[in-house]
Design a protein around this motif. Structure first.
Motif, PDB file in Angstrom:
ATOM      1  N   ALA A 252      25.133 -18.166  38.870  1.00  0.00           N
ATOM      2  CA  ALA A 252      24.611 -17.557  40.094  1.00  0.00           C
ATOM      3  C   ALA A 252      23.097 -17.382  39.991  1.00  0.00           C
ATOM      4  O   ALA A 252      22.587 -16.848  39.017  1.00  0.00           O
ATOM      5  N   GLY A 253      22.406 -17.855  40.995  1.00  0.00           N
ATOM      6  CA  GLY A 253      20.959 -17.699  41.035  1.00  0.00           C
ATOM      7  C   GLY A 253      20.204 -18.587  40.073  1.00  0.00           C
ATOM      8  O   GLY A 253      18.983 -18.461  39.943  1.00  0.00           O
ATOM      9  N   ALA A 254      20.897 -19.498  39.407  1.00  0.00           N
ATOM     10  CA  ALA A 254      20.225 -20.377  38.447  1.00  0.00           C
ATOM     11  C   ALA A 254      19.428 -21.456  39.168  1.00  0.00           C
ATOM     12  O   ALA A 254      19.728 -21.818  40.309  1.00  0.00           O
ATOM     13  N   THR A 255      18.409 -21.960  38.483  1.00  0.00           N
ATOM     14  CA  THR A 255      17.611 -23.070  39.008  1.00  0.00           C
ATOM     15  C   THR A 255      17.960 -24.324  38.232  1.00  0.00           C
ATOM     16  O   THR A 255      17.788 -24.377  37.003  1.00  0.00           O
ATOM     17  N   LEU A 256      18.466 -25.318  38.934  1.00  0.00           N
ATOM     18  CA  LEU A 256      18.861 -26.572  38.309  1.00  0.00           C
ATOM     19  C   LEU A 256      17.986 -27.677  38.882  1.00  0.00           C
ATOM     20  O   LEU A 256      18.203 -28.140  39.994  1.00  0.00           O
ATOM     21  N   SER A 257      16.981 -28.076  38.122  1.00  0.00           N
ATOM     22  CA  SER A 257      16.058 -29.104  38.579  1.00  0.00           C
ATOM     23  C   SER A 257      16.122 -30.303  37.645  1.00  0.00           C
ATOM     24  O   SER A 257      15.959 -30.152  36.432  1.00  0.00           O
ATOM     25  N   THR A 272      26.776 -19.307  43.048  1.00  0.00           N
ATOM     26  CA  THR A 272      26.247 -18.588  44.211  1.00  0.00           C
ATOM     27  C   THR A 272      24.718 -18.561  44.165  1.00  0.00           C
ATOM     28  O   THR A 272      24.118 -18.185  43.154  1.00  0.00           O
ATOM     29  N   LYS A 273      24.116 -18.976  45.268  1.00  0.00           N
ATOM     30  CA  LYS A 273      22.651 -19.000  45.411  1.00  0.00           C
ATOM     31  C   LYS A 273      21.948 -19.827  44.334  1.00  0.00           C
ATOM     32  O   LYS A 273      20.768 -19.626  44.041  1.00  0.00           O
ATOM     33  N   THR A 274      22.684 -20.745  43.772  1.00  0.00           N
ATOM     34  CA  THR A 274      22.067 -21.660  42.813  1.00  0.00           C
ATOM     35  C   THR A 274      21.180 -22.647  43.563  1.00  0.00           C
ATOM     36  O   THR A 274      21.534 -23.113  44.647  1.00  0.00           O
ATOM     37  N   ALA A 275      20.030 -22.949  42.986  1.00  0.00           N
ATOM     38  CA  ALA A 275      19.095 -23.879  43.627  1.00  0.00           C
ATOM     39  C   ALA A 275      19.047 -25.186  42.853  1.00  0.00           C
ATOM     40  O   ALA A 275      18.838 -25.188  41.637  1.00  0.00           O
ATOM     41  N   THR A 276      19.266 -26.298  43.548  1.00  0.00           N
ATOM     42  CA  THR A 276      19.170 -27.618  42.932  1.00  0.00           C
ATOM     43  C   THR A 276      18.242 -28.480  43.785  1.00  0.00           C
ATOM     44  O   THR A 276      17.897 -28.126  44.906  1.00  0.00           O
ATOM     45  N   ASP A 277      17.838 -29.616  43.231  1.00  0.00           N
ATOM     46  CA  ASP A 277      16.993 -30.531  43.996  1.00  0.00           C
ATOM     47  C   ASP A 277      17.616 -31.916  44.024  1.00  0.00           C
ATOM     48  O   ASP A 277      18.726 -32.129  43.539  1.00  0.00           O
ATOM     49  N   GLU A 278      16.866 -32.855  44.615  1.00  0.00           N
ATOM     50  CA  GLU A 278      17.413 -34.200  44.799  1.00  0.00           C
ATOM     51  C   GLU A 278      17.615 -34.949  43.493  1.00  0.00           C
ATOM     52  O   GLU A 278      18.272 -35.986  43.461  1.00  0.00           O
ATOM     53  N   VAL A 293      28.634 -20.294  47.179  1.00  0.00           N
ATOM     54  CA  VAL A 293      28.214 -19.526  48.348  1.00  0.00           C
ATOM     55  C   VAL A 293      26.687 -19.451  48.390  1.00  0.00           C
ATOM     56  O   VAL A 293      26.045 -19.087  47.390  1.00  0.00           O
ATOM     57  N   ASP A 294      26.115 -19.823  49.540  1.00  0.00           N
ATOM     58  CA  ASP A 294      24.661 -19.783  49.751  1.00  0.00           C
ATOM     59  C   ASP A 294      23.885 -20.624  48.738  1.00  0.00           C
ATOM     60  O   ASP A 294      22.687 -20.394  48.513  1.00  0.00           O
ATOM     61  N   ALA A 295      24.532 -21.574  48.108  1.00  0.00           N
ATOM     62  CA  ALA A 295      23.830 -22.451  47.158  1.00  0.00           C
ATOM     63  C   ALA A 295      22.830 -23.334  47.897  1.00  0.00           C
ATOM     64  O   ALA A 295      23.055 -23.732  49.043  1.00  0.00           O
ATOM     65  N   GLN A 296      21.721 -23.627  47.226  1.00  0.00           N
ATOM     66  CA  GLN A 296      20.688 -24.510  47.784  1.00  0.00           C
ATOM     67  C   GLN A 296      20.759 -25.840  47.032  1.00  0.00           C
ATOM     68  O   GLN A 296      20.335 -25.930  45.877  1.00  0.00           O
ATOM     69  N   MET A 297      21.297 -26.851  47.691  1.00  0.00           N
ATOM     70  CA  MET A 297      21.512 -28.127  47.012  1.00  0.00           C
ATOM     71  C   MET A 297      20.915 -29.250  47.855  1.00  0.00           C
ATOM     72  O   MET A 297      21.622 -30.072  48.421  1.00  0.00           O
ATOM     73  N   ILE A 298      19.619 -29.302  47.916  1.00  0.00           N
ATOM     74  CA  ILE A 298      18.927 -30.274  48.754  1.00  0.00           C
ATOM     75  C   ILE A 298      18.905 -31.642  48.070  1.00  0.00           C
ATOM     76  O   ILE A 298      18.378 -31.795  46.967  1.00  0.00           O
ATOM     77  N   GLY A 299      19.496 -32.626  48.752  1.00  0.00           N
ATOM     78  CA  GLY A 299      19.469 -33.993  48.239  1.00  0.00           C
ATOM     79  C   GLY A 299      20.259 -34.224  46.973  1.00  0.00           C
ATOM     80  O   GLY A 299      20.114 -35.265  46.326  1.00  0.00           O
ATOM     81  N   THR A 300      21.091 -33.298  46.596  1.00  0.00           N
ATOM     82  CA  THR A 300      21.843 -33.411  45.338  1.00  0.00           C
ATOM     83  C   THR A 300      22.876 -34.537  45.407  1.00  0.00           C
ATOM     84  O   THR A 300      23.501 -34.772  46.444  1.00  0.00           O
TER      85      THR A 300
END
Length: 465
Positions: A252-257, A272-278, A293-300
Motif C-alpha cells: 500500500a502506498g508503495a512506488t513501483l517505477s 492500495t494507492k500504489t503508484a506505478t509507471d509505464e 484500490v485507488d492504485a495509480q498504474m499509468i501505462g503499466t
C-alpha cells in the motif's frame, strides 16, 4: 710337374705353391676365431663399426629422459602445491565466514556492520560461497525486521513509516549489488519481513554510478520470496521481481517505477494507492484477490495478467495494457470477476481480455480498446464508453443500463439479451450487431448505424418507418 715337400702337405707345381686341404681348413678356422675375438673386443670398446650403435643411442637419450622425469616431477610438485594452497584458501574462507556470522549475532551494531561487509567481501573472493551467504543474510533480515503475527496497521494519509534499521538497509544493498549469475538458484527469502519505507532503488547502487554498461539495469531480486512482507510506502525503482512471490504482501502506498513483476505472484496482495509507471512490467502476473484500490498504474504492462476477484475500485489505469488479461469469474472455484467500480481506463488496451461477470459500474472507459473482449454478463451500469472500440466483443446478457456509448464502435458485437435501457447510443456503430432480445427501452439511438443488425425480439426498439 708337382713336387711335394716331405712332411709339409705343401706341393709345388711348376714353381707355384699349392696349399693342401688340411692346411687351408686350419687357416680358415684361425681367421674366424680372430674375427670373433675382434667383434667381442669392439663391443666392449664401443666400436660403432662392430655393433656399438644401440648402446650409444641409448646413452644419447639419457639426458632428455632425465629432463622429462624432472619436468614431470616439477608438474606433480606444482599440482600438489596448488592443491594445498586451494585447501588452505578454503580453510581461510571458512574461518572468515564463521567469524563474520559470529559478528552478525553481536549486540553492537558496529560489529554487525563488520560481519555484513565481511560476508560481502567473501562473496567477491569466493563465488562458491555466495549461495550460503544469501541464505545467511536473508535470515538476518527476517530475524531483525519481522512482521508480528497480527501485522502492522495501515499507514494513514501522510503518515510516514518508521525508518528501516541501518544494518537491514546494508543487507539489502549488499544483496542488490551481488552478481546473480553465482546464485546457483538460491533465492532471497524475505518472507514476513518488515520493510516499510524501504528504499531499494537502482540510483543508490554502485552499478549505476560506476558506469558499467554491462551491468544489469535492474537490481536482481527475481523469484524472491516476499510473501507476507510489509512494504508500505516502499520505494522500489529499477528492481527485477520477475516470478517473485508477493502473496499477501502489503504494498500500500508503495512506488513501483521501472519494476519487473512479470509472472510474479501477487495473490491477495495489498496495492492500495500504489503508484506505478509505464515501465512497470506485470505481464502474466497473478493478482488474484489483490487489492488495488485507488492504485495509480499509468501505462503499466498487465498483458495476460490474472486478476480474477481483484479489487481495482477507483484505480487509475490510464493507458494500461490488459491484452489477453483475465478479469473474469472463475466458476470452478466460485471466484467473482474483478471489481473495477469507478476505475479510470482511458485509452487502455483490453483487446481479447476476459471480463465475464466483471464489475465495471461507473467505470471510465473513454477511447478504450475492447475489441473481441469477452464481457458476457459484465456489469457496465453507468459506465462511460464514449468512443470506445467494442467491435466483435461479446456483451451477451451484459448490463449497460445508463451507460454512455456515444460514437462507440459496436459493429459485429453480440448484444443478445443485453440491458441497454437508458443507454446513450447516439452516433454509435451497431452495424452487424446482434441485438436479439436486447432491452433498448429509453435508449438514445440518434444517428446510430444499425445496418445489418439483428433486432429480433428486441425490446423498446421502434420499427423502421
Amino acid at each position: 710337374m708337382a713336387v711335394q715337400r716331405a712332411g709339409t702337405g705343401i706341393s709345388e707345381c711348376y714353381g707355384r705353391v699349392r696349399v693342401g686341404r688340411p692346411a687351408l681348413r686350419h687357416s680358415l678356422t684361425r681367421r674366424r676365431a680372430a674375427e670373433r675375438r675382434q667383434i667381442r673386443n669392439a663391443g666392449r670398446r664401443g666400436d660403432s663399426s662392430h655393433g656399438g650403435t644401440p648402446w650409444l643411442a641409448l646413452a644419447a637419450t639419457l639426458p632428455g629422459l632425465a629432463a622429462l622425469i624432472a619436468l614431470l616431477f616439477n608438474w606433480v610438485s606444482v599440482s600438489q602445491t596448488k592443491t594445498q594452497l586451494q585447501i588452505a584458501q578454503q580453510e581461510q574462507f571458512t574461518t572468515r565466514f564463521n567469524v563474520a556470522v559470529t559478528h552478525l549475532g553481536s549486540s553492537s551494531v558496529d560489529v554487525r556492520f563488520g560481519g555484513i561487509y565481511a560476508l560481502e567481501r567473501i562473496m567477491q573472493d569466493s563465488p562458491r560461497d555466495q549461495p550460503r551467504i544469501i541464505e545467511v543474510l536473508s535470515a538476518y533480515v527476517r530475524t531483525h525486521a519481522s512482521v508480528p503475527a497480527g501485522g502492522y496497521p495501515m499507514l494513514k494519509g501522510h503518515e510516514e513509516p518508521p525508518p528501516v534499521d541501518a544494518d537491514v538497509t546494508a543487507v539489502t544493498e549488499v544483496l542488490a549489488e551481488r552478481p546473480p549469475s553465482q546464485d546457483r538458484r538460491t533465492e532471497i527469502n524475505w518472507k514476513d519481513a518488515d520493510l516499510r519505507g524501504l528504499e531499494l532503488t537502482r540510483r543508490h547502487m554502485k552499478k549505476e554510478s560506476g558506469g558499467n554498461s554491462s551491468a544489469s539495469r535492474h537490481l536482481p531480486f527475481s523469484f524472491a520470496d516476499l510473501s507476507g512482507a510489509d512494504l508500505q510506502k516502499a520505494d522500489l525503482y529499477g528492481v527485477d521481481l520477475q516470478g517473485a512471490s508477493l502473496t499477501k504482501a502489503n504494498l500500500a502506498g508503495a512506488t513501483l517505477s521501472d519494476v519487473n513483476l512479470s509472472e510474479a505472484f501477487l495473490t491477495a496482495a495489498n496495492l492500495t494507492k500504489t503508484a506505478t509507471d509505464e515501465e512497470v512490467n506485470l505481464r502474466k502476473a497473478t493478482l488474484e484477490d489483490a487489492i488495488l484500490v485507488d492504485a495509480q498504474m499509468i501505462g503499466t504492462n498487465l498483458t495476460g495478467a490474472y486478476l480474477t476477484s481483484a479489487n481495482l475500485t477507483g484505480a487509475f489505469l490510464k493507458g494500461v495494457n490488459l491484452r489477453h488479461a483475465d478479469l473474469g469469474v472463475d466458476l470452478k472455484r466460485d471466484k467473482p470477476g474483478a471489481n473495477l467500480t469507478d476505475a479510470v481506463l482511458w485509452r487502455a488496451d483490453l483487446t481479447q481480455a476476459n471480463l465475464t461477470g466483471a464489475n465495471l459500474t461507473f467505470a471510465d472507459l473513454l477511447f478504450t480498446d475492447l475489441t473481441d473482449a469477452d464481457l458476457m454478463s459484465a456489469n457496465l451500469t453507468g459506465a462511460d464508453l464514449s468512443l470506445a472500440d467494442l467491435s466483435d466483443s461479446d456483451l451477451t446478457q451484459a448490463d449497460l443500463s445508463g451507460a454512455d456509448l456515444d460514437a462507440a464502435d459496436l459493429s459485429d458485437s453480440d448484444l443478445t439479451q443485453a440491458d441497454l435501457s437508458g443507454a446513450n447510443l447516439s452516433g454509435a456503430d451497431l452495424s452487424g450487431a446482434n441485438l436479439t432480445r436486447a432491452d433498448l427501452r429509453g435508449a438514445n439511438l440518434d444517428g446510430a448505424d444499425l445496418t445489418g443488425a439483428r433486432t429480433d425480439e428486441a425490446i423498446g426498439l421502434e420499427p423502421p418507418s
